[in-house]
Design an enzyme around this catalytic site. Structure first.
Site, mmCIF file in Angstrom:
data_model
loop_
_atom_site.group_PDB
_atom_site.id
_atom_site.type_symbol
_atom_site.label_atom_id
_atom_site.label_comp_id
_atom_site.label_asym_id
_atom_site.label_seq_id
_atom_site.Cartn_x
_atom_site.Cartn_y
_atom_site.Cartn_z
ATOM 1 N N SER A 124 0.832 -1.199 0.000
ATOM 2 C CA SER A 124 0.000 0.000 0.000
ATOM 3 C C SER A 124 0.866 1.248 0.000
ATOM 4 O O SER A 124 1.971 1.250 0.552
ATOM 5 C CB SER A 124 -0.846 -0.017 1.272
ATOM 6 O OG SER A 124 -1.426 1.229 1.494
ATOM 7 N N TYR A 148 -2.337 -1.302 10.762
ATOM 8 C CA TYR A 148 -2.554 -1.838 9.416
ATOM 9 C C TYR A 148 -1.365 -1.501 8.517
ATOM 10 O O TYR A 148 -0.797 -2.353 7.837
ATOM 11 C CB TYR A 148 -3.854 -1.273 8.805
ATOM 12 C CG TYR A 148 -3.913 -1.447 7.307
ATOM 13 C CD1 TYR A 148 -4.137 -2.711 6.759
ATOM 14 C CD2 TYR A 148 -3.688 -0.374 6.440
ATOM 15 C CE1 TYR A 148 -4.152 -2.892 5.381
ATOM 16 C CE2 TYR A 148 -3.704 -0.548 5.069
ATOM 17 C CZ TYR A 148 -3.938 -1.806 4.544
ATOM 18 O OH TYR A 148 -3.934 -1.991 3.185
ATOM 19 N N LYS A 152 1.824 -3.833 6.475
ATOM 20 C CA LYS A 152 2.277 -3.788 5.078
ATOM 21 C C LYS A 152 3.796 -3.596 5.015
ATOM 22 O O LYS A 152 4.488 -4.228 4.225
ATOM 23 C CB LYS A 152 1.552 -2.666 4.311
ATOM 24 C CG LYS A 152 0.070 -2.945 4.115
ATOM 25 C CD LYS A 152 -0.155 -4.209 3.311
ATOM 26 C CE LYS A 152 -1.583 -4.655 3.254
ATOM 27 N NZ LYS A 152 -1.785 -5.998 2.727
HETATM 28 P P1 NAD Z 1 -11.099 -7.004 0.846
HETATM 29 O O1 NAD Z 1 -11.344 -7.049 2.299
HETATM 30 O O2 NAD Z 1 -12.230 -6.670 -0.055
HETATM 31 O O3 NAD Z 1 -10.495 -8.414 0.350
HETATM 32 C C1 NAD Z 1 -9.669 -9.194 1.162
HETATM 33 C C2 NAD Z 1 -10.175 -10.638 1.069
HETATM 34 O O4 NAD Z 1 -9.321 -11.467 1.858
HETATM 35 C C3 NAD Z 1 -11.592 -10.823 1.595
HETATM 36 O O5 NAD Z 1 -12.353 -11.542 0.656
HETATM 37 C C4 NAD Z 1 -11.411 -11.614 2.898
HETATM 38 O O6 NAD Z 1 -12.502 -12.483 3.135
HETATM 39 C C5 NAD Z 1 -10.131 -12.355 2.620
HETATM 40 N N1 NAD Z 1 -9.321 -12.714 3.795
HETATM 41 C C6 NAD Z 1 -8.891 -11.922 4.806
HETATM 42 N N2 NAD Z 1 -8.122 -12.618 5.658
HETATM 43 C C7 NAD Z 1 -8.046 -13.892 5.169
HETATM 44 C C8 NAD Z 1 -7.389 -15.073 5.576
HETATM 45 N N3 NAD Z 1 -6.663 -15.116 6.688
HETATM 46 N N4 NAD Z 1 -7.538 -16.185 4.826
HETATM 47 C C9 NAD Z 1 -8.279 -16.175 3.691
HETATM 48 N N5 NAD Z 1 -8.928 -15.077 3.252
HETATM 49 C C10 NAD Z 1 -8.806 -13.958 3.985
HETATM 50 O O7 NAD Z 1 -9.870 -6.015 0.603
HETATM 51 P P2 NAD Z 1 -9.323 -5.397 -0.762
HETATM 52 O O8 NAD Z 1 -9.679 -3.967 -0.803
HETATM 53 O O9 NAD Z 1 -9.676 -6.257 -1.900
HETATM 54 O O10 NAD Z 1 -7.759 -5.464 -0.471
HETATM 55 C C11 NAD Z 1 -6.963 -6.558 -0.904
HETATM 56 C C12 NAD Z 1 -5.551 -6.361 -0.404
HETATM 57 O O11 NAD Z 1 -5.052 -5.113 -0.882
HETATM 58 C C13 NAD Z 1 -5.423 -6.324 1.112
HETATM 59 O O12 NAD Z 1 -4.236 -6.964 1.490
HETATM 60 C C14 NAD Z 1 -5.331 -4.831 1.403
HETATM 61 O O13 NAD Z 1 -4.650 -4.564 2.587
HETATM 62 C C15 NAD Z 1 -4.560 -4.330 0.181
HETATM 63 N N6 NAD Z 1 -4.786 -2.901 -0.103
HETATM 64 C C16 NAD Z 1 -6.056 -2.445 -0.285
HETATM 65 C C17 NAD Z 1 -6.259 -1.087 -0.546
HETATM 66 C C18 NAD Z 1 -7.643 -0.526 -0.743
HETATM 67 O O14 NAD Z 1 -7.794 0.682 -0.736
HETATM 68 N N7 NAD Z 1 -8.677 -1.350 -0.937
HETATM 69 C C19 NAD Z 1 -5.174 -0.215 -0.618
HETATM 70 C C20 NAD Z 1 -3.892 -0.721 -0.430
HETATM 71 C C21 NAD Z 1 -3.713 -2.079 -0.178
HETATM 72 N N1 UFG Z 2 -12.457 11.383 3.274
HETATM 73 C C1 UFG Z 2 -13.466 12.281 3.606
HETATM 74 N N2 UFG Z 2 -14.641 11.776 4.060
HETATM 75 C C2 UFG Z 2 -14.876 10.443 4.205
HETATM 76 C C3 UFG Z 2 -13.836 9.538 3.850
HETATM 77 C C4 UFG Z 2 -12.638 10.051 3.410
HETATM 78 O O1 UFG Z 2 -13.302 13.486 3.504
HETATM 79 O O2 UFG Z 2 -15.969 10.046 4.647
HETATM 80 C C5 UFG Z 2 -11.189 11.913 2.737
HETATM 81 C C6 UFG Z 2 -9.963 11.544 3.554
HETATM 82 O O3 UFG Z 2 -9.735 12.494 4.556
HETATM 83 C C7 UFG Z 2 -8.876 11.509 2.482
HETATM 84 C C8 UFG Z 2 -9.612 11.035 1.235
HETATM 85 O O4 UFG Z 2 -10.986 11.301 1.476
HETATM 86 O O5 UFG Z 2 -8.396 12.801 2.239
HETATM 87 C C9 UFG Z 2 -9.454 9.557 0.954
HETATM 88 O O6 UFG Z 2 -9.788 8.803 2.103
HETATM 89 P P1 UFG Z 2 -10.005 7.228 2.069
HETATM 90 O O7 UFG Z 2 -10.440 6.815 3.455
HETATM 91 O O8 UFG Z 2 -10.916 6.859 0.941
HETATM 92 O O9 UFG Z 2 -8.577 6.655 1.702
HETATM 93 P P2 UFG Z 2 -7.167 6.848 2.432
HETATM 94 O O10 UFG Z 2 -6.286 7.580 1.483
HETATM 95 O O11 UFG Z 2 -7.318 7.390 3.782
HETATM 96 O O12 UFG Z 2 -6.670 5.336 2.587
HETATM 97 C C10 UFG Z 2 -6.819 4.369 1.534
HETATM 98 C C11 UFG Z 2 -7.023 2.973 2.133
HETATM 99 C C12 UFG Z 2 -5.764 2.532 2.844
HETATM 100 C C13 UFG Z 2 -4.593 2.606 1.906
HETATM 101 C C14 UFG Z 2 -4.454 3.995 1.312
HETATM 102 C C15 UFG Z 2 -3.375 3.983 0.250
HETATM 103 O O13 UFG Z 2 -8.095 3.005 3.062
HETATM 104 O O14 UFG Z 2 -5.924 1.196 3.244
HETATM 105 O O15 UFG Z 2 -5.697 4.380 0.700
HETATM 106 O O16 UFG Z 2 -3.190 5.232 -0.261
HETATM 107 F F1 UFG Z 2 -3.466 2.313 2.578
#
Ligand code: NAD
Ligand code: UFG
Length: 333
Positions: A124, A148, A152
């Site tokens: 991330s 969290y 990572k």
């Molecule tokens: P998500 O929660 O939608 O998907 C994660 C999946 O993993 C889910 O289906 C959950 O059931 C499964 N899971 C969790 N723990 C498990 C385990 N121990 N065994 C088997 N399955 C398990 O999340 P996402 O948004 O698709 O994110 C996927 C990955 O990307 C995560 O590692 C997350 O940290 C990373 N990531 C996400 C974002 C974001 O903004 N969505 C940003 C940066 C990194």
């Molecule tokens: N924000 C609002 N109102 C809300 C939600 C968010 O104003 O209800 C703002 C936040 O302050 C930020 C922007 O919208 O400025 C984006 O916020 P998000 O919560 O959508 O995303 P973040 O950038 O905080 O974090 C996300 C994921 C993390 C990941 C990161 C990587 O949640 O897991 O992006 O850049 F690590």
């Protein structure tokens, strides 16, 4: 290739499964459904017109993971499984360290044991901490503000040490910026439990009338309009980025940002959503959210130059597809 996708029924994993199958790869999904639903599998089968192999297992369960590796000849793994809610991780740090680290270690141990050397890891942009934008892969990482984020940083470190000990491994660490949007079919998308933490699902739920108004967290940041700036990337671009990374994977550890390289403020995203979908999103400016940084966007030169991948979809596409998905989901209340 024959690829194990952990967390393949989740938001990013499910979209990546579509891209993998569309480009001719075979997929096996392992997911414990802790943050997803079995219905996603039916949708994936229908979009890809296939019958995807699915195991409902916990990736931290080494016995079950070993059996899976014994039964299938894998070429590589993409490891999405993990918990991702930043706020919850500060309240339940052990839950996050346990799941996110143990799943990575368990999977990496199985890869070592069964000689599966291709490993793509979901990292991330949060690992950069509050560095100066744009974030570059060569920057020193700064402390993240939550457990969290630390999982990572540690996950990356574990895999880097693994490669040092066994240079035959091919590890790619993908640092995602802010994935939003959905599959254009409206069948797959982000379905958070309860009140969304992230901006786009909050916007779509306000637009739908499920939530009254959006709270914009602070308008006194040193940005174009005072609101937080992020690098929003269409989840299908992110998915295709995984396929490109996998197909170009090579020995050692290679780190890539997956973003667009463009920063967008909260107010800019609201305006684009409103214009694209012709719908109002009522909002109110409130206090800053603890732990947020002002700006976070990628330098995407490395992945473009080395792999030839770049994000193709626009902010309008992201807003259109996110809204299409929200409208397609049934509201139960
Ligand atoms: P998500 O929660 O939608 O998907 C994660 C999946 O993993 C889910 O289906 C959950 O059931 C499964 N899971 C969790 N723990 C498990 C385990 N121990 N065994 C088997 N399955 C398990 O999340 P996402 O948004 O698709 O994110 C996927 C990955 O990307 C995560 O590692 C997350 O940290 C990373 N990531 C996400 C974002 C974001 O903004 N969505 C940003 C940066 C990194
Ligand atoms: N924000 C609002 N109102 C809300 C939600 C968010 O104003 O209800 C703002 C936040 O302050 C930020 C922007 O919208 O400025 C984006 O916020 P998000 O919560 O959508 O995303 P973040 O950038 O905080 O974090 C996300 C994921 C993390 C990941 C990161 C990587 O949640 O897991 O992006 O850049 F690590």
């Amino acid at each position: 290739m024959n690829i194990l996708v952990t967390g393949g029924l989740g938001y990013i994993g499910s979209h990546t499964v579509v891209s993998l199958i569309e480009t001719g790869h075979k997929v096996i999904i392992a997911d414990n459904l802790s943050n997803s639903n079995k219905e996603v599998l039916d949708k994936l089968n229908s979009i890809t017109n296939s019958n995807i192999l699915f195991y409902q297992i916990d990736v931290t369960d080494s016995d079950k993971i070993n059996i899976l590796f014994e039964q299938h000849k894998l070429d590589g793994v993409i490891h999405f499984a993990g918990y991702k809610a930043v706020g919850e991780s500060t309240l339940k740090p052990l839950k996050y360290y346990y799941n996110n680290l143990l799943s990575t270690i368990t999977l990496a141990k199985a890869c070592k044991k069964y000689n599966v050397k291709k490993f793509v890891f979901s990292s991330s942009a949060t690992v950069y901490g509050d560095n100066n934008v744009p974030f570059k892969e060569t920057m020193s990482l700064l402390p993240t503000t939550n457990p969290y984020g630390e999982t990572k940083v540690m996950g990356e470190r574990i895999l880097q040490d693994l490669v040092k000990s066994d240079p035959e491994f091919e590890v790619t660490l993908l640092r995602y910026f802010n994935p939003i949007g959905a599959h254009p079919s409206g069948l797959l998308g982000e379905k958070p439990n309860g009140i969304p933490n992230n901006l786009m699902p909050y916007i779509t739920q306000v637009a739908k009338g499920k939530l009254k108004e959006l709270h914009v967290f602070g308008n006194d940041y040193p940005t174009i309009d005072g609101t937080g700036v992020r690098d929003y990337i269409h989840v299908m671009d992110l998915a295709e980025g995984h396929v490109a990374a996998l197909e170009n994977i090579k020995q050692g550890v290679h780190i890539y940002n997956l973003g667009t390289g463009n920063g967008t403020s909260v107010l800019q995203l609201i305006t684009t959503f409103e214009k694209t979908n012709n719908i109002k999103v009522p909002y109110r400016i409130v206090e800053r959210r603890q732990g947020d940084i002002a700006s976070c966007y990628a330098d995407v030169t490395k992945i473009e130059t080395e792999i030839g991948w770049y994000a193709k979809r626009t902010l309008e596409d992201m807003c259109k597809d996110a809204w299409h998905f929200e409208k397609s989901t049934v509201t139960l209340v």
